[in-house]
Design an enzyme around this catalytic site. Structure first.
Site, PDB file in Angstrom:
ATOM      1  N   SER A  35       0.836  -1.205   0.000  1.00 56.38           N
ATOM      2  CA  SER A  35       0.000   0.000   0.000  1.00 56.38           C
ATOM      3  C   SER A  35       0.870   1.254   0.000  1.00 56.38           C
ATOM      4  O   SER A  35       2.053   1.193   0.372  1.00 56.38           O
ATOM      5  CB  SER A  35      -0.923   0.017   1.231  1.00 56.38           C
ATOM      6  OG  SER A  35      -0.141   0.217   2.387  1.00 56.38           O
ATOM      7  N   TYR A 153       5.113 -20.061   9.151  1.00 51.71           N
ATOM      8  CA  TYR A 153       6.275 -19.382   8.547  1.00 51.71           C
ATOM      9  C   TYR A 153       7.317 -20.406   8.058  1.00 51.71           C
ATOM     10  O   TYR A 153       7.838 -20.302   6.953  1.00 51.71           O
ATOM     11  CB  TYR A 153       6.872 -18.449   9.602  1.00 51.71           C
ATOM     12  CG  TYR A 153       7.977 -17.547   9.112  1.00 51.71           C
ATOM     13  CD1 TYR A 153       7.693 -16.408   8.362  1.00 51.71           C
ATOM     14  CD2 TYR A 153       9.314 -17.811   9.423  1.00 51.71           C
ATOM     15  CE1 TYR A 153       8.707 -15.569   7.928  1.00 51.71           C
ATOM     16  CE2 TYR A 153      10.328 -16.982   8.996  1.00 51.71           C
ATOM     17  CZ  TYR A 153      10.028 -15.857   8.256  1.00 51.71           C
ATOM     18  OH  TYR A 153      11.039 -15.027   7.820  1.00 51.71           O
ATOM     19  N   ILE A 186      17.715 -10.935  11.800  1.00 49.26           N
ATOM     20  CA  ILE A 186      18.169  -9.663  11.230  1.00 49.26           C
ATOM     21  C   ILE A 186      17.334  -8.542  11.856  1.00 49.26           C
ATOM     22  O   ILE A 186      16.118  -8.674  11.991  1.00 49.26           O
ATOM     23  CB  ILE A 186      17.982  -9.653   9.693  1.00 49.26           C
ATOM     24  CG1 ILE A 186      18.571 -10.928   9.036  1.00 49.26           C
ATOM     25  CG2 ILE A 186      18.584  -8.384   9.072  1.00 49.26           C
ATOM     26  CD1 ILE A 186      20.047 -11.157   9.215  1.00 49.26           C
TER      27      ILE A 186
HETATM   28  P1  NAP Z   1       9.543  -6.355   7.214  1.00 44.20           P
HETATM   29  O1  NAP Z   1      10.411  -5.325   7.835  1.00 44.20           O
HETATM   30  O2  NAP Z   1       8.268  -6.727   7.881  1.00 44.20           O
HETATM   31  O3  NAP Z   1       9.269  -5.935   5.694  1.00 44.20           O
HETATM   32  C1  NAP Z   1       8.471  -6.722   4.852  1.00 44.20           C
HETATM   33  C2  NAP Z   1       7.879  -5.845   3.785  1.00 44.20           C
HETATM   34  O4  NAP Z   1       7.021  -6.661   2.964  1.00 44.20           O
HETATM   35  C3  NAP Z   1       7.024  -4.724   4.380  1.00 44.20           C
HETATM   36  O5  NAP Z   1       7.346  -3.499   3.766  1.00 44.20           O
HETATM   37  C4  NAP Z   1       5.610  -5.181   4.049  1.00 44.20           C
HETATM   38  O6  NAP Z   1       4.691  -4.120   3.867  1.00 44.20           O
HETATM   39  C5  NAP Z   1       5.833  -5.931   2.739  1.00 44.20           C
HETATM   40  N1  NAP Z   1       4.696  -6.792   2.419  1.00 44.20           N
HETATM   41  C6  NAP Z   1       3.967  -7.549   3.272  1.00 44.20           C
HETATM   42  N2  NAP Z   1       2.980  -8.167   2.607  1.00 44.20           N
HETATM   43  C7  NAP Z   1       3.076  -7.795   1.304  1.00 44.20           C
HETATM   44  C8  NAP Z   1       2.317  -8.077   0.142  1.00 44.20           C
HETATM   45  N3  NAP Z   1       1.278  -8.901   0.183  1.00 44.20           N
HETATM   46  N4  NAP Z   1       2.682  -7.501  -1.029  1.00 44.20           N
HETATM   47  C9  NAP Z   1       3.738  -6.650  -1.090  1.00 44.20           C
HETATM   48  N5  NAP Z   1       4.494  -6.347  -0.002  1.00 44.20           N
HETATM   49  C10 NAP Z   1       4.165  -6.904   1.183  1.00 44.20           C
HETATM   50  O7  NAP Z   1      10.340  -7.724   7.044  1.00 44.20           O
HETATM   51  P2  NAP Z   1      11.912  -8.001   6.864  1.00 44.20           P
HETATM   52  O8  NAP Z   1      12.434  -8.399   8.198  1.00 44.20           O
HETATM   53  O9  NAP Z   1      12.570  -6.908   6.106  1.00 44.20           O
HETATM   54  O10 NAP Z   1      11.837  -9.335   5.990  1.00 44.20           O
HETATM   55  C11 NAP Z   1      12.009  -9.338   4.583  1.00 44.20           C
HETATM   56  C12 NAP Z   1      12.061 -10.793   4.119  1.00 44.20           C
HETATM   57  O11 NAP Z   1      13.140 -11.466   4.781  1.00 44.20           O
HETATM   58  C13 NAP Z   1      10.798 -11.583   4.453  1.00 44.20           C
HETATM   59  O12 NAP Z   1      10.501 -12.491   3.419  1.00 44.20           O
HETATM   60  C14 NAP Z   1      11.199 -12.333   5.718  1.00 44.20           C
HETATM   61  O13 NAP Z   1      10.442 -13.494   5.891  1.00 44.20           O
HETATM   62  C15 NAP Z   1      12.662 -12.628   5.425  1.00 44.20           C
HETATM   63  N6  NAP Z   1      13.441 -12.884   6.641  1.00 44.20           N
HETATM   64  C16 NAP Z   1      13.593 -11.921   7.609  1.00 44.20           C
HETATM   65  C17 NAP Z   1      14.340 -12.226   8.742  1.00 44.20           C
HETATM   66  C18 NAP Z   1      14.586 -11.215   9.840  1.00 44.20           C
HETATM   67  O14 NAP Z   1      15.218 -11.584  10.837  1.00 44.20           O
HETATM   68  N7  NAP Z   1      14.143  -9.989   9.731  1.00 44.20           N
HETATM   69  C19 NAP Z   1      14.896 -13.505   8.891  1.00 44.20           C
HETATM   70  C20 NAP Z   1      14.692 -14.439   7.906  1.00 44.20           C
HETATM   71  C21 NAP Z   1      13.981 -14.128   6.768  1.00 44.20           C
HETATM   72  P3  NAP Z   1       3.738  -3.579   5.062  1.00 44.20           P
HETATM   73  O15 NAP Z   1       4.365  -3.914   6.353  1.00 44.20           O
HETATM   74  O16 NAP Z   1       3.619  -2.127   4.783  1.00 44.20           O
HETATM   75  O17 NAP Z   1       2.448  -4.303   4.912  1.00 44.20           O
END
Ligand code: NAP
Length: 245
Positions: A35, A153, A186
């Protein structure tokens, strides 16, 4: 001509760090999030355009097959080519198995897993015509080893690893490399939601005794998108500071 990279869910967190890093490496950037609100109070577009590359943002829910079809078509029209796809968008809806609502299971599978099918299908078609491309999927250590409280997840990320291998086998002969990264803990808004107890438990298992930075994920993704990784495909690279060995 500059190459173009799509990064899903790139308004913030790891996605924004990947977009910035690929822009520094000279890619034009197609940002995406679900969004307009996701882009409020952040300067990711300004930071990228300041690097002298082109940057556009596309609002699309990547769990929707239909939305992905029009999103990819628009990027193709705007930029001419699509050279890199990073399937980054993801959510968590944690809870112990016996208490997990069906809706929380389905939402995580739809957003983390089906989005990879949607985007890989439509971008894959463009890359097949180009006979080149790089796709990087964001998996997780939860998809490799499982994690209590994350049945939904872990299932979605385990599937992403299997989908990475399948796409690598289907697309490899046409010059398209498909790999995954599996981050551990992360520092992002996603992990901000964890309790201190959960954080401490995670830290105790990390060999490097610190959490990772989004930029440390972005640099591995950038490697997989570079010429240096030309003969790497179907692989999952763990980025966890030695969480599981
Ligand atoms: P984050 O900060 O929550 O960011 C995720 C982004 O994806 C947000 O901007 C969110 O938008 C967006 N999003 C959610 N649903 C969506 C949809 N249907 N269409 C388009 N965009 C969408 O997460 P992150 O920590 O950066 O994680 C990024 C990726 O890395 C994810 O796949 C996560 O599973 C993976 N990962 C993260 C970690 C960690 O420790 N952080 C570890 C392992 C893997 P809104 O919030 O505005 O809805």
């Amino acid at each position: 001509m500059a190459k173009t990279a799509i990064i899903t869910g790139s308004a913030r967190g790891i996605g924004a760090a990947i977009a910035l890093r690929l822009a520094k490496d000279g890619f034009n950037i197609a940002l995406n999030d679900v969004s307009e609100k996701s882009f409020e109070n952040n300067d990711i577009m300004e930071k990228i355009t300041a690097l002298g590359v082109r940057c556009e943002k596309y609002i699309a829910d990547v769990s929707s097959h239909e939305a992905c079809e029009s999103f990819v078509k628009k990027v193709r029209e705007d930029f001419g080519s699509i050279d890199v796809l990073v399937n980054n968008a993801g959510i968590t809806r944690d809870g112990l198995l016996l208490r997990m609502a069906e809706e929380n299971y389905d939402d995580v599978i739809r957003i983390n897993q089906k989005s990879v099918f949607n985007m890989t299908k439509f971008v894959g078609a463009v890359m097949l015509r180009q006979k080149s491309g790089r796709i990087v999927n964001l998996a997780s250590v939860a998809g490799l080893y499982g994690n209590p409280g994350q049945m939904n997840y872990s299932a979605s990320k385990g599937a992403v690893i299997a989908m990475t291998k399948t796409a690598a086998k289907e697309l490899g002969s046409r010059g398209i490399n498909v790999n995954a990264v599996a981050p551990g803990f992360i520092k992002t808004p996603m992990t901000d939601k964890l309790t201190d107890e959960q954080r401490d438990a995670m830290l105790a298992q990390i060999a490097m005794k610190r959490y990772g930075e989004p930029e440390e994920v972005a640099s591995v993704v950038a490697f997989l998108c570079s010429d240096d990784a030309a003969y790497v495909t179907g692989q999952t690279i763990e980025i966890s500071g030695g969480l599981s060995m």
